[in-house]
Structures are given as C-alpha cells and as structure tokens.
Design a protein around this motif. Structure first.
Motif: not given
Lengths: 317, 131, 400
Positions: B20-22, B25-27, B29, B31, B33-35, B37
């Motif tokens: 998962f990226s986030f 919710k994405p908004d 922002e 991230h 732990e698996n992003n 970044v």
C-alpha cells in the motif's frame, strides 16, 4: 470528462502532487523515472498503472516497498497491455452497472520497456490496441534489455554494441535498423501516437495531456537514455536526450487517428548524428576507420526518416 | 538494507504480497511503511548536489529532471513552485540537477558527500565568462 | 428447491453457470473443446443476457493476463480454456494464484501436443497441478454446472481468495448432452452472493501495488501464506458443498466412492471415466466380484485424509492416469501411493496410463483392468507390471 490540468510552466507544474516517490532502485541518472514523473504528474485524475517486467518494474516495487502513489500492477514481461486492458474492462463494467468504487475520473497507463513493447509484449499491445481499450501505453525506449545486462532488442539501433550484439574483430555490433513502432501503432488506428524525449518536459507533458484527453488507445514512444548500458556519465542523461532530438535521431512528432502527422519540433541547427554517437560508449567502435560506413548509413537513415516525416506532415496524410 | 520491523512472519503479510502507498486516505498524505519514500538510498551516493540559493532563479528544471524525486519544491505566496530543498535520503548523486541548472554560476554543484554544506557554499565558484 | 430440467452439454452447463454468476469481466480466447463456452457467452452478450464486460482477447496468455488485471481491479472474473491454450496461460496461472485472485477457470481438458490432438485427456490439468489453483473435477454436465456455482463461492471466500479451475473432460463431457437440473437465476446468484472486493486497484482511496518482486527475505513467507490458504480451503470447500446440497439436493464430496466398503480391488480415477467404471463395477458385482471405485473430485488441494478413509482394507488399488507421465508413474498414482505410505497401508498398487488423446475406455477395458488386479489380490503381491497400458495397439507395453 475530467478537466485538463493547467500546466503552463514549471513553476506551476512543480506544485503538482508527486505520484512517483524516491527510494526506488533505478540506476543514478536513469531517464525512466523522469519520463514517469513527467507523465503521471501531468494529470490530477486517478490512475491505474500496469508495468511490464523490466527496469522500472523491478526497481520501483522491490518488496517491501512500492514507489507508486497510484494503483499499480505487474504481471509479466509480455502482458502489460493485456493487464491494463483487464483493469480498464473492470472499470467499465463496474461503471456501467453502477458498482464503481468512485466517481472520480480514472485513467489507465501501461509502462513497458522496448523489450516489453517491440519484442515480447508486441502481441499483447497489438491486441489491446485493436480492441480499442481506453488506455495509454508508454514505451520507455532505452533500446535494449537493460534490466538484464544490456542485450539487444528489436529497438537496438544499427551499430549499437550490446551484450548479444557485441562489436568484435569482424562485427560492428547490431546489424538491423530499429523497428518503427510509431508507424506500426499508427497503423492500428490508435487515436493518438506520439514520440517524445524526457529532456523536453513541455513536449512530454503536452503529449501526456493529449493522451489523458483521448478516449481510445494511445501509444507514446518515450526515448530513455540509459547511462549504464549506453555508457555515458549519469549526469548526462538529459544532454543525450537533447542531442537525440537536435540531431533528429528522435524526431518529436505525433500521428493522430492513424494518419495525421505533425512534427512538433524542428531543430534549427543541423547537429550531425556523429556528435550523438560520439557521446556514448556503445557506439565507440563506430569511430574506427573500418566502421565509418556505419556512421554514414546512420546519417542517411536519419535524414531519410526526417524527410519522410516532413513530407507526410506537408501532405496532411 | 531492509528495516527490521518489516521482516514479519508469513501470517502477518497481506495476501498476494500487495503493498500500500498510504496510511489512511491519500489526501492525508501519510505514506505507508511500505512506500519507498521510507527507504533510504543515500548510501548509493559518492558526490552530493549542494544548492546555493544566492544564484537560484527557481526555474525548477532540477525538479522536473530529477530521476529520484529528490528536489522537493516549496510554494511561494503566489502559489508558484520554487526551489525548496534537496532530499538527501533519496538522492543518488547522479548530477542531472547540476547539468540542467541554467544559472551562471550554477545554483547546484556536486561536492563530496562528506563535505558539510556550509563548506561547499564557501567553495562556490565565481561567475564563468562565456566561452 | 424447485429446479428446471434441461438438456445441456458440459460447455453449455459451464456457460449458463457463468451467466448466472453475473460476472463483471470475462476475458477469453476460443480453443477446442472449450470454444463453445466462449461462443455461448458471446451470444449472452449479443442478447443482452449478461451485464458485464466481455473481452475477446488475442491469445490465452492475454486472456488470463486480462483476467488477472480485472480481478485485481476489483470484481468477479472468469474464463475458459483447453490444452495448448492452457499451456499458453500457464505462466499467468501462477500469477493469478500468487496474487490471490479469485478467478474461475473452466478447463475443458484436452491432450497436449505433439502430436496435436483435440480430444480429451488430463495432460493440461496435470500441467497446471502445481500452479496454486484449487482444482475440481466434474464428471458430467450436471457436475459442471453445480461445481461452477460452488467455484465462485469458494474462490471468493476471504479465507481462501484463490483461483479455482473446474475441470471437465473434453468432448466426453463438454460435448455430451445430458438432462440436468439447474437453479433459477436469482437462486443461483443468491447462493454465490455479491462479489466482495479486497484491495481493489480501482479504489482511489487506497492505492495498492500488485505484483511486487519478493526476493530472498520475503518470497518463502508469501509462498507459504499461499500454501496455508490452500489448506484452509478444505474447510471452506466442505462448507460450500454442504450449503449447495442444502439448496440443490445434490451432494459433492472431495472423493466420491462407489461400492468400496468391502471392495478387494479398487480403481481410483478422475473425470468421466468414473461413470464408465461405475458400470463396470455393477457388472462385476453382479458376477459376485468385490470391486469398487474411488473418483477424486478435488485434485488440488489433494484430499489425502479423505482418501485414506477408503484405502485401508482393500487388497489391490489400480490408479488410472489419463496423461503420459513420460518417465515415472502417473501423477494421480503418486498421490495415492503417498497416501498408502503415510497410513501404513499395504495394498498392491498398479498404475494404468489410459485414454490418451480421447482413446476409448470401455466397460470391457475396465473389466480387464479389474480382472488383472484380481490376480494380484489372489497372489497377495504385485504379479503384473507397475505401469500398464490399455487399448493400445502394438506389442504389449508396460514398465517396471
């Protein structure tokens, strides 16, 4: 239809929400991620991305990390187009049956290298394009199988030394001309087909936005200078990209609805192909006197192609 | 190098090895732990780019051409993107930002990674005469 | 439950079950003998009988790839294939199961070339054996219909989340019309239920990455999680089959048995040959011979414990494999042999490779096999070759 994102200049563009994060494992100076960022950051629409096996795939989703801030799938080397066609079909199905997860506009992109496009993924791409899915296929064209140590593909240009078309005592490297994917995809009747280079961000973003506005299949050939296998300093990626454009090795042009050719940029000064070739280790052997004829052939091919495009543009067909 | 806390047992992973990226919710922002970044590639770097705001014109070429999303922009009062800072956690030191920097002298230059930024700024070259 | 009686072949039974399941995306490519499924479904689309998308792709590889994309996107997905098409899909079959996507595949089993042959055998099913799919075997059109409905429910159960293949013999089942009962559309759909998405790509509120690369520190854990789900599925399959029995009155088990309680010679097989074997058993029982039949319904996960219940007392077990093992004993034989060893059973084991490329297997052939096994029972040891052939022209051919 979603509203086109306003991108007049970089001051505006750079306020975009970043959709491809750092921490990926692409080589320093890799052009792939530059192209990806120019592309995916050019819209505010929701995105689903598929990626063929290759440098981008392998470096952006090494477990336990993903660099993608949008939904993403990788299945195999040869099926990025089929994969995204399935995602797009599901989107359509759920939408038609009022079962969508969201009303937000959604776009579908497949990224693949030239190996996954020109060669092993060719059938899957052809099928998905013919079926008319609403998707954008972006070929990150670095002219070889760079993820596996720089083998030749059918995108490798003549004279290029790769690990499977090495230059040797009796060989000047790759013998075949690069396959013309642009014409092939135009012949599929794709709504929009375009070639771009990452060094011209404006051209890339414009083409990305045209792609997002299209409703049928789109093919983008994005040339992607590869410091590792083209053998140049990583800081030079955008310089190489620029020279590719200026020398007309990579004409920035587009073909709309299968036939209408527009050359988007016409370099004013004539930069000889020799200058471009000379910047990279993969063409070093061409500068031996015995291989001079290959450079001559290169120039001849580039000139002929350029002339052809201009005449197509002028004729409006 | 893998962060230890991510080395979970087989029963703790999401089925199908999805990531998962986030968080949330994405908004928001935040991230996940698996992003990526969260992952540092700083140890790839030999030289690092240093930014000198004295000469910077906020053209944002470095932002658009950074392959590692490591030029982090700011937004000025008018809502326009300006140079913010360099993300040294993700910069691999390729030097493209320096190459594409159009100012004279350049507003970004490469220095040895261990050199303190203040020292790098002290060593900044003068304006170059056009060749 | 009031049911409708109709005459369908196996392909139509599969197609109708797919129609009733209200699939969101079918991506398929025609190949004999599963082609009629794709054609039938096309007609459903043309007549407005289905609401989902039908993607007519350019190959089986793309068919399964589009299915994986569609299933990841978040909806109900199914397809059908056979033989070479199955072989072309195989790479993506592994991807579908590894990504834990509940796709249903109607595998209409057919021989694999070379030499080319369009008729039924189990080469393709065996090829997919280790691909991480649940594999069920339907022996007639009624079973094809019933198991298809169950397949969606099993696949989509959260504790399973695995793709399911419903296998049927090419031509012998797929093109053989039989009278069967089917549920009303609404009852069939109600049984399967609405699709419950899990981590759909199309949900913009939760972007998800499918198909990451898991190197040394991760791959083993993910594969074992998959393995665990496979074993978990026994309970779910049992539950779904029980619910289906409640609804339809038709009962399905992991292994189906016939006259095994006191049997001294048992044949173990999969697919349509079970029906013929049943007739052979009847014939031999009428002659006073103690023969029986075990038909394996669940090929993966393999029901070792269930099978063991029936093999402890018999004298001889003959396992029929409808695929050339090409260098060892057959795949079903190996499963059975393992069960025997695991349980300390001592029956004589025999293996027949039969029916390749649709070669007939008649009651007479099965009688011959039972009689041959009887010789081993009488001798109390194997007095026949381990691997034998039946209905093969030329010099007698056997191995070991």
């Amino acid at each position: 239809m979603s509203e086109m994102k306003q991108i007049k200049n970089l001051k505006q563009f750079s306020t975009s929400k970043e959709r491809f994060q750092g921490g990926h494992r692409l080589c320093p100076g890799c052009s792939h991620s530059i192209i990806v960022r120019e592309f995916v950051n050019a819209t505010d629409d929701e995105l689903c991305v598929s990626t063929a096996t290759g440098c981008l795939e392998v470096c952006s989703t090494i477990y336990p990390y993903t660099s993608w801030d949008v939904s993403w799938i990788h299945i195999g080397f040869e099926n990025a187009a089929a994969a995204i066609s399935g995602v797009e079909a599901m989107h359509k199905s759920l939408k038609n049956n009022k079962k969508s997860f969201s009303d937000k506009p959604m776009k579908f992109i497949a990224f693949a290298g030239d190996g996954g496009t020109y060669d092993i993924g060719f059938q899957s791409l052809s099928g998905a394009a013919e079926r008319g899915h609403d998707f954008i296929y972006v070929c990150l064209d670095n002219e070889g199988y760079m993820n596996t140590g720089g083998q030749r593909s059918s995108s490798t240009p003549i004279g290029g030394a790769t690990t499977t078309s090495p230059a040797g005592k009796v060989s000047y490297g790759e013998k075949k001309l690069k396959k013309d994917m642009m014409q092939i995809m135009a012949a599929h009747g794709c709504e929009y087909v375009a070639q771009s280079a990452p060094s011209n961000w404006k051209d890339m973003v414009k083409k990305a936005q045209k792609s997002f506005a299209a409703s049928g299949p789109v093919y983008i050939n994005a040339v992607s200078p590869c410091p590792t296998e083209w053998k140049f300093d990583p800081s030079m990626s955008m310089e190489i990209s620029k020279v590719m454009v200026e020398s007309r090795v990579v004409p920035l042009y587009e073909i709309e609805n299968g036939s209408k050719v527009t050359v988007n940029y016409k370099p004013k000064n004539h930069v000889p192909v020799e200058e471009y070739l000379g910047m990279q280790g993969r063409f070093k052997h061409l500068f031996k006197p015995s291989n001079k004829h290959v450079i001559e052939e290169w120039q001849k091919n580039v000139d002929a192609k350029w002339e052809y495009l201009l005449r197509r543009e002028e004729a409006g067909i | 190098m893998t962060e230890e806390h991510l080395l979970k047992g087989w029963e703790e992973f999401e089925p199908g090895a999805t990531l998962f990226s986030f968080e949330g919710k994405p908004d928001q922002e935040v991230h996940h732990e698996n992003n990526s970044v969260q992952h540092s590639v700083a140890d790839w770097r030999v030289d690092k780019p240093v930014h000198n705001k004295e000469f910077c014109i906020d053209c944002q070429f470095c932002w658009v051409y950074c392959p590692d999303t490591s030029i982090i922009p700011d937004v000025d009062d008018k809502g326009k993107g300006i140079f913010g800072h360099i993300d040294y956690k993700h910069c691999k030191g390729c030097g493209i930002c320096v190459d594409v920097c159009p100012t004279n002298p350049k507003s970004l230059l490469m220095f040895a990674d261990h050199l303190p930024v203040e020292e790098a700024l002290r060593q900044w070259p003068e304006k170059e005469e056009k060749k | 439950m009031e049911q409708n009686r109709i005459v369908w072949d196996g392909n139509m039974a599969a197609s109708q079950a797919m129609r009733q399941a209200k699939i969101d995306v079918v991506a398929a490519y025609p190949i004999t003998p599963s082609t009629p499924i794709v054609q039938n479904y096309s007609q459903f689309v043309a007549d407005g009988d289905v609401d989902g998308e039908f993607v007519m792709v350019e190959s089986e590889h793309s068919a399964m790839s589009a299915c994986v994309g569609a299933a990841s996107a978040g909806g109900r997905v199914a397809t059908a294939t056979s033989s070479q098409g199955y072989a072309l899909m195989i790479e993506v079959l592994y991807q579908a199961s590894g990504m834990r996507l509940p796709i249903v595949l109607n595998a209409v089993n057919r021989a694999l070339a070379a030499p080319l042959n369009i008729h039924g055998d189990h080469s393709d099913m065996y090829l997919g054996r280790d691909a991480g799919w649940i594999n069920m075997v339907a022996n007639n059109p009624q079973e094809v219909y019933d198991l298809n409905l169950c397949a969606f429910k099993i696949a989509e159960d959260y504790s399973v989340r695995l793709p399911v293949a419903v296998n049927q013999d090419g031509f012998l089942v797929s093109h053989t019309t039989e009278a069967l009962n089917y549920l009303p559309d609404d009852e069939a759909y109600k049984f399967i239920g609405d699709y419950k998405p899990h981590n759909p790509m199309l949900d913009p509120e939760k972007p998800v990455t499918y198909g990451a690369q898991t190197e040394g520190e991760w791959h083993y854990e993910h594969k074992m999680r998959h393995e665990h789900a496979m074993y978990n599925s026994f309970g779910v399959i049992e539950k779904v089959l029980a619910e289906y029995k409640e609804l339809s009155g038709r009962e399905y088990k992991f292994v189906e048995t016939y006259q095994v309680d006191d049997a001294e010679e048992i044949i173990i097989c999969m697919g349509s040959v079970a029906g013929t074997t049943q007739l052979a058993v009847d014939k031999l029982r009428a002659e006073g011979k103690k023969v029986g039949l075990v038909s394996v319904r669940l090929w993966r996960p393999f029901p070792k414990e269930e099978l063991a219940k029936y093999l402890g007392k018999t004298k001889t077990i003959t396992v029929l494999d409808r695929s050339a093992p090409l260098g060892s004993t057959g795949a079903l034989y190996n499963e059975v042999a393992a069960v025997m060893v695991d349980n300390g059973y001592n029956a004589v084991l025999l293996n027949y490779v039969y029916g390749l490329g649709g070669r007939d297997m008649t009651i007479d052939h099965l009688t011959e096999i039972f009689n041959s096994a009887k010789e081993c029972s009488d001798a109390g040891k194997r007095v026949k070759p381990l691997i034998q052939t039946i209905n093969l022209r030329g010099k007698e051919l056997s191995f070991y």
